[in-house]
Design an enzyme around this catalytic site. Structure first.
Site, short mmCIF file in Angstrom:
data_model
loop_
_atom_site.label_atom_id
_atom_site.label_comp_id
_atom_site.label_asym_id
_atom_site.label_seq_id
_atom_site.Cartn_x
_atom_site.Cartn_y
_atom_site.Cartn_z
N GLY A 33 -5.88 -8.23 1.70
CA GLY A 33 -6.42 -7.36 0.64
C GLY A 33 -6.08 -7.91 -0.73
CG ASN A 34 -8.21 -7.21 -3.93
OD1 ASN A 34 -8.14 -6.31 -4.75
ND2 ASN A 34 -9.26 -7.36 -3.13
NE ARG A 35 -0.69 -9.01 -7.23
CZ ARG A 35 0.49 -8.76 -6.70
NH1 ARG A 35 0.91 -7.53 -6.54
NH2 ARG A 35 1.25 -9.76 -6.31
CB SER A 36 -8.69 -3.93 -6.91
OG SER A 36 -9.47 -2.91 -7.50
CB ALA A 99 -11.21 -6.39 -6.35
#
Ligand code: CTP
Ligand code: CA
Length: 225
Positions: A33-36, A99
């Site tokens: 995943g990512n930090r959005s 994102a």
């Protein structure tokens, strides 16, 4: 069906917005995943709804309360986000604020990956569908205005212009996410709107304010045709 506010510069318009990250599962406990944070997308949804639009917000996993008066569709993966976006259309405007994870693990196991069974030292990845490019290039029922975001470092405007041309969206909103800018997860944003008819560099402002500005800017564009 949630009722939009009766009046506002976007009344009678339908707007679909993607927001937040996507989580791409690897096994029952792990994901890529990512930090959005989803803050900018949620702020745009709230602002458009406040201006009378009927808003569907397609959201990846975030820690935010649903904006009042918006229909919220919760998704986890890029593929679910694409499916939900297609289902939410037709609309007048599509805004891709999410994102989206560019890649997902090629294999998802139903059993937890265990160290004693060889564990995992590398993950095979496959590319996810591009939701913004898909909607921008719809042959039938394409929204009148398709807007993407481009989080960039280095030549921010140059990269964003290239992205707009490649994906065939109408506008791209470029922001600088270099270390120190604190955009990801923060409450403020500094963007340039690239419309293809000139760039509009906006001053740094809270994400809520940018949402309100964009709602007005979108209304102006829709009425100009
Ligand atoms: N986007 C999308 N689906 C994807 C990837 C991106 O809808 N699979 C959208 C984002 O929501 C954003 C825009 O495309 O509006 C640009 O995303 P970005 O990650 O900057 O572009 P990429 O094409 O993935 O390029 P890169 O990450 O390599 O810079
Ligand atoms: Ca990307």
């Amino acid at each position: 069906r949630l009722l939009p506010k009766p009046q506002g510069v976007l009344s009678g318009k339908r707007i679909v917005i993607t927001a937040g990250p996507t989580y791409e599962p690897l096994d029952p406990v792990r994901f890529v995943g990512n930090r959005s944070s989803g803050k900018q997308g949620y702020a745009i949804a709230a602002a458009c709804r406040n201006e009378g639009a009927e808003v569907t917000l397609i959201s990846g996993p975030v820690h935010l309360s649903p904006p009042p008066g918006c229909e919220v569709v919760q998704v986890r993966t890029a593929r679910e986000m694409l499916e939900a976006s297609e289902k939410a259309l037709p609309a007048d405007v599509f805004i891709a604020c999410a994102a989206v994870a560019d890649y997902r693990p090629a294999f998802e196991t139903t059993h937890k990956v265990k160290k004693e069974r060889g564990g995992l030292t590398a993950i095979d990845l496959v590319e996810n569908p591009d939701i913004l490019a898909t909607v921008s290039q719809m042959e039938e029922g394409r929204p009148q205005l398709v807007i993407g975001f481009a989080a960039e470092t280095d030549d921010v405007i140059g990269h964003a212009e290239t992205k707009r041309a490649r994906k065939k969206c109408d506008w791209i909103i470029a922001n600088d996410v270099s270390p120190g800018t604190d955009v990801m997860g923060g409450d403020r944003n500094t963007v340039t709107i690239i419309t293809g008819k000139g760039d509009e560099a906006l001053p740094e402002m809270p994400k809520d304010r940018l949402g309100a500005y964009l709602a007005q800017r979108i209304a102006r564009k829709l009425s100009a045709g």
